[in-house]
Scaffold this active site. Structure first.
Site, PDB file in Angstrom:
ATOM      1  N   HIS A 189       0.864  -1.200   0.000  1.00  0.00           N
ATOM      2  CA  HIS A 189       0.000   0.000   0.000  1.00  0.00           C
ATOM      3  C   HIS A 189       0.893   1.241   0.000  1.00  0.00           C
ATOM      4  O   HIS A 189       1.454   1.606   1.028  1.00  0.00           O
ATOM      5  CB  HIS A 189      -0.898   0.015   1.250  1.00  0.00           C
ATOM      6  CG  HIS A 189      -1.824   1.200   1.318  1.00  0.00           C
ATOM      7  ND1 HIS A 189      -3.141   1.084   1.727  1.00  0.00           N
ATOM      8  CD2 HIS A 189      -1.653   2.515   1.059  1.00  0.00           C
ATOM      9  CE1 HIS A 189      -3.715   2.272   1.705  1.00  0.00           C
ATOM     10  NE2 HIS A 189      -2.829   3.163   1.301  1.00  0.00           N
ATOM     11  N   HIS A 215       1.468   5.401  -1.890  1.00  0.00           N
ATOM     12  CA  HIS A 215       1.053   6.497  -2.772  1.00  0.00           C
ATOM     13  C   HIS A 215       2.295   7.088  -3.418  1.00  0.00           C
ATOM     14  O   HIS A 215       3.171   7.599  -2.724  1.00  0.00           O
ATOM     15  CB  HIS A 215       0.328   7.590  -1.977  1.00  0.00           C
ATOM     16  CG  HIS A 215      -0.885   7.086  -1.259  1.00  0.00           C
ATOM     17  ND1 HIS A 215      -2.147   7.158  -1.801  1.00  0.00           N
ATOM     18  CD2 HIS A 215      -1.023   6.452  -0.067  1.00  0.00           C
ATOM     19  CE1 HIS A 215      -3.020   6.614  -0.957  1.00  0.00           C
ATOM     20  NE2 HIS A 215      -2.360   6.173   0.108  1.00  0.00           N
ATOM     21  N   LYS A 267      -9.906  -0.537  -5.519  1.00  0.00           N
ATOM     22  CA  LYS A 267      -9.905   0.106  -4.212  1.00  0.00           C
ATOM     23  C   LYS A 267     -11.240   0.752  -3.910  1.00  0.00           C
ATOM     24  O   LYS A 267     -11.766   1.530  -4.711  1.00  0.00           O
ATOM     25  CB  LYS A 267      -8.800   1.182  -4.187  1.00  0.00           C
ATOM     26  CG  LYS A 267      -8.675   1.963  -2.899  1.00  0.00           C
ATOM     27  CD  LYS A 267      -7.998   1.166  -1.800  1.00  0.00           C
ATOM     28  CE  LYS A 267      -8.020   1.897  -0.467  1.00  0.00           C
ATOM     29  NZ  LYS A 267      -6.790   2.624  -0.204  1.00  0.00           N
ATOM     30  N   HIS A 272     -10.414   1.253   2.139  1.00  0.00           N
ATOM     31  CA  HIS A 272     -10.186   2.276   3.164  1.00  0.00           C
ATOM     32  C   HIS A 272     -11.380   2.168   4.104  1.00  0.00           C
ATOM     33  O   HIS A 272     -12.484   2.593   3.755  1.00  0.00           O
ATOM     34  CB  HIS A 272     -10.079   3.678   2.562  1.00  0.00           C
ATOM     35  CG  HIS A 272      -9.846   4.729   3.612  1.00  0.00           C
ATOM     36  ND1 HIS A 272      -8.640   5.358   3.789  1.00  0.00           N
ATOM     37  CD2 HIS A 272     -10.669   5.210   4.595  1.00  0.00           C
ATOM     38  CE1 HIS A 272      -8.722   6.193   4.826  1.00  0.00           C
ATOM     39  NE2 HIS A 272      -9.952   6.125   5.327  1.00  0.00           N
ATOM     40  N   HIS A 288      -4.391  -0.293   6.094  1.00  0.00           N
ATOM     41  CA  HIS A 288      -3.897   0.548   7.193  1.00  0.00           C
ATOM     42  C   HIS A 288      -4.783   0.498   8.432  1.00  0.00           C
ATOM     43  O   HIS A 288      -5.371   1.494   8.823  1.00  0.00           O
ATOM     44  CB  HIS A 288      -3.662   1.997   6.736  1.00  0.00           C
ATOM     45  CG  HIS A 288      -4.775   2.652   5.938  1.00  0.00           C
ATOM     46  ND1 HIS A 288      -6.112   2.497   6.238  1.00  0.00           N
ATOM     47  CD2 HIS A 288      -4.738   3.469   4.859  1.00  0.00           C
ATOM     48  CE1 HIS A 288      -6.828   3.192   5.379  1.00  0.00           C
ATOM     49  NE2 HIS A 288      -6.017   3.792   4.537  1.00  0.00           N
ATOM     50  N   ASP A 339       1.503   2.732   3.479  1.00  0.00           N
ATOM     51  CA  ASP A 339       0.659   3.912   3.301  1.00  0.00           C
ATOM     52  C   ASP A 339       1.500   5.186   3.297  1.00  0.00           C
ATOM     53  O   ASP A 339       1.068   6.229   3.771  1.00  0.00           O
ATOM     54  CB  ASP A 339      -0.447   3.988   4.360  1.00  0.00           C
ATOM     55  CG  ASP A 339      -1.496   5.040   4.006  1.00  0.00           C
ATOM     56  OD1 ASP A 339      -1.617   5.387   2.814  1.00  0.00           O
ATOM     57  OD2 ASP A 339      -2.177   5.524   4.928  1.00  0.00           O
TER      58      ASP A 339
HETATM   59  N1  LIG Z   1      -3.493   7.892   4.642  1.00  0.00           N
HETATM   60  C1  LIG Z   1      -3.628   9.184   4.468  1.00  0.00           C
HETATM   61  O1  LIG Z   1      -3.738   9.925   5.465  1.00  0.00           O
HETATM   62  N2  LIG Z   1      -3.644   9.752   3.232  1.00  0.00           N
HETATM   63  C2  LIG Z   1      -3.614   9.070   1.963  1.00  0.00           C
HETATM   64  C3  LIG Z   1      -4.933   8.487   1.600  1.00  0.00           C
HETATM   65  C4  LIG Z   1      -5.287   7.205   2.351  1.00  0.00           C
HETATM   66  O2  LIG Z   1      -4.549   6.224   2.272  1.00  0.00           O
HETATM   67  O3  LIG Z   1      -6.319   7.158   3.028  1.00  0.00           O
HETATM   68  C5  LIG Z   1      -3.194  10.089   0.895  1.00  0.00           C
HETATM   69  O4  LIG Z   1      -3.358   9.790  -0.279  1.00  0.00           O
HETATM   70  O5  LIG Z   1      -2.672  11.149   1.251  1.00  0.00           O
HETATM   71 ZN   LIG Z   2      -3.162   5.142   1.602  1.00  0.00          ZN
HETATM   72 ZN   LIG Z   3      -6.760   5.117   3.093  1.00  0.00          ZN
END
Ligand SMILES: NC(=O)N[C@@H](CC(=O)O)C(=O)O
Ligand SMILES: [Zn+2]
Ligand SMILES: [Zn+2]
Length: 350
Positions: A21, A23, A106, A143, A181, A254
């Site tokens: 996971h 970003h 997702k 999520h 998460h 995450d």
């Molecule tokens: N975890 C977070 O606080 N932020 C994530 C989005 C997510 O995973 O929920 C993001 O894309 O910034």
């Molecule tokens: Zn995330």
């Molecule tokens: Zn998330």
């Protein structure tokens, strides 16, 4: 393999880990996020919450091509994810699955987190899509928070499990589901008690920190993420799950970068950056729990086993070699403040 001098463990060699996971964002941020993720991760599940989100096969594949063009190190493989909306069709799921490059879809409840406005407004709206996913063997990543403004932010994960996810698990017994998460003892118990097709990722920051770190003695925006850090009893339950050897719990950082000025603001963005030291931060948490020997299963075995792919064949080595994390890293044309900025990290990947 673990080596010791006197009592302290000094090196730790484990099967190459994967991040289930993360970003990576897009555009000029990719050169920075791709550099960090590909330092030693074999594969990563790439979150699709871009602006606009990657809601169809073509946009997900184009995003993958931009990631590859950013020049990952080694044999890094991005595993792509479709962003579900109320309008996603079963046909799109089949098309995505056939590419072999999109392994999951997702579920963002609309409004739950960063860039989730186009998410799903009611899970009933995607029942035909979930049925198609179950049929073709595409994973559902979730999520897990409700968005009802009357629900306290610290309760949103538990309420989601009680009112939404329980039904999905019952209604789709063959659908592989990853609750992403997780942040509560309730989520740990939900996953432990669920059938084998339900698993969860745990972040390093939810293992290392609780809400006191964010709120006691001053408000620290770089700890603000969603689902929000909870009280320490929840942190302890997550740690116990991570070191339990239960194959349903595995690594998903995450890591979610936001520009420094977007975090240090009157209304700051949710997300913590950990990809600068992902496995190093997990190693700190596992060592604190006296369970470094459990890191390899969590980081490198249980994820691929659940996704039904091969474990990585090579290894990485962590060495005890304390280093100071910089105050910030470059992110596109700006900066990101990482977790443990200006603080020491005990472990280094050689
Ligand atoms: N975890 C977070 O606080 N932020 C994530 C989005 C997510 O995973 O929920 C993001 O894309 O910034
Ligand atoms: Zn995330
Ligand atoms: Zn998330």
């Amino acid at each position: 393999m673990i080596s010791k001098t006197k009592d302290a463990i000094t090196t730790l060699t484990i099967t190459r880990p994967d991040d289930w996971h993360v970003h990576l964002r897009d555009g000029d941020q990719l050169k920075d996020t791709v550099r960090d993720i590909s330092r030693y991760m074999g594969r990563a599940i790439i979150m699709p919450n871009l602006v606009p989100p990657a809601t169809c096969t073509d946009t997900a594949l184009e995003y993958r091509a931009r990631i590859m063009a950013a020049g990952p190190q080694g044999d890094f493989e991005p595993l792509m994810v479709l962003y579900l909306t109320d309008k996603t069709t079963p046909e799109e799921i089949k098309k995505a699955k056939e590419t072999g490059k999109i392994v999951a879809a997702k579920l963002y409840p609309a409004g739950a987190t960063t860039n989730s406005d186009s998410g799903v407004t009611s899970v009933k709206n995607i029942y035909s899509v979930l049925k198609a996913m179950q049929e073709v063997g595409m994973l559902l990543l979730v999520h897990g928070e409700v968005t009802d403004s009357s629900i306290d932010i610290f309760d949103r994960e538990k309420v989601f499990l009680d009112t939404i996810l329980g039904d999905v698990v019952n209604d789709f017994p063959e659908l592989k589901i990853v609750l992403e998460h997780i942040t509560t003892k309730d989520a740990v118990e939900f996953v432990v008690n669920a059938p084998d097709n339900v698993a969860a990722t745990i972040t390093a920051h939810h293992l290392l920190y609780n809400r006191n770190h964010m709120l006691a003695g001053g408000i620290r925006p770089h700890y603000y993420c969603l689902p929000i850090l909870k009280r320490n009893t929840h942190q302890q339950a997550l740690m116990a799950a991570a070191i339990s050897g239960n194959k349903k719990f595995f690594l998903g950082t995450d890591s979610a970068p936001h520009y420094k000025d977007k975090k240090e603001a009157a209304c700051g963005c949710a997300g913590a950056y950990t990809a600068h030291a992902a496995i190093e931060l997990y190693a700190e948490a596992f060592e604190e729990a006296g369970a470094l020997d459990k890191l390899e299963g969590f980081a490198s075995h249980f994820g691929p086993d659940f996704y039904g792919v091969m474990r990585n064949q090579d290894t990485i080595t962590l060495q005890r070699n304390p280093w100071r994390v910089p105050a910030s890293y470059s992110l596109g044309d700006s900066q990101v403040v990482p977790i443990k900025a200006e603080d020491m990290i005990e472990w280094e990947v050689s």
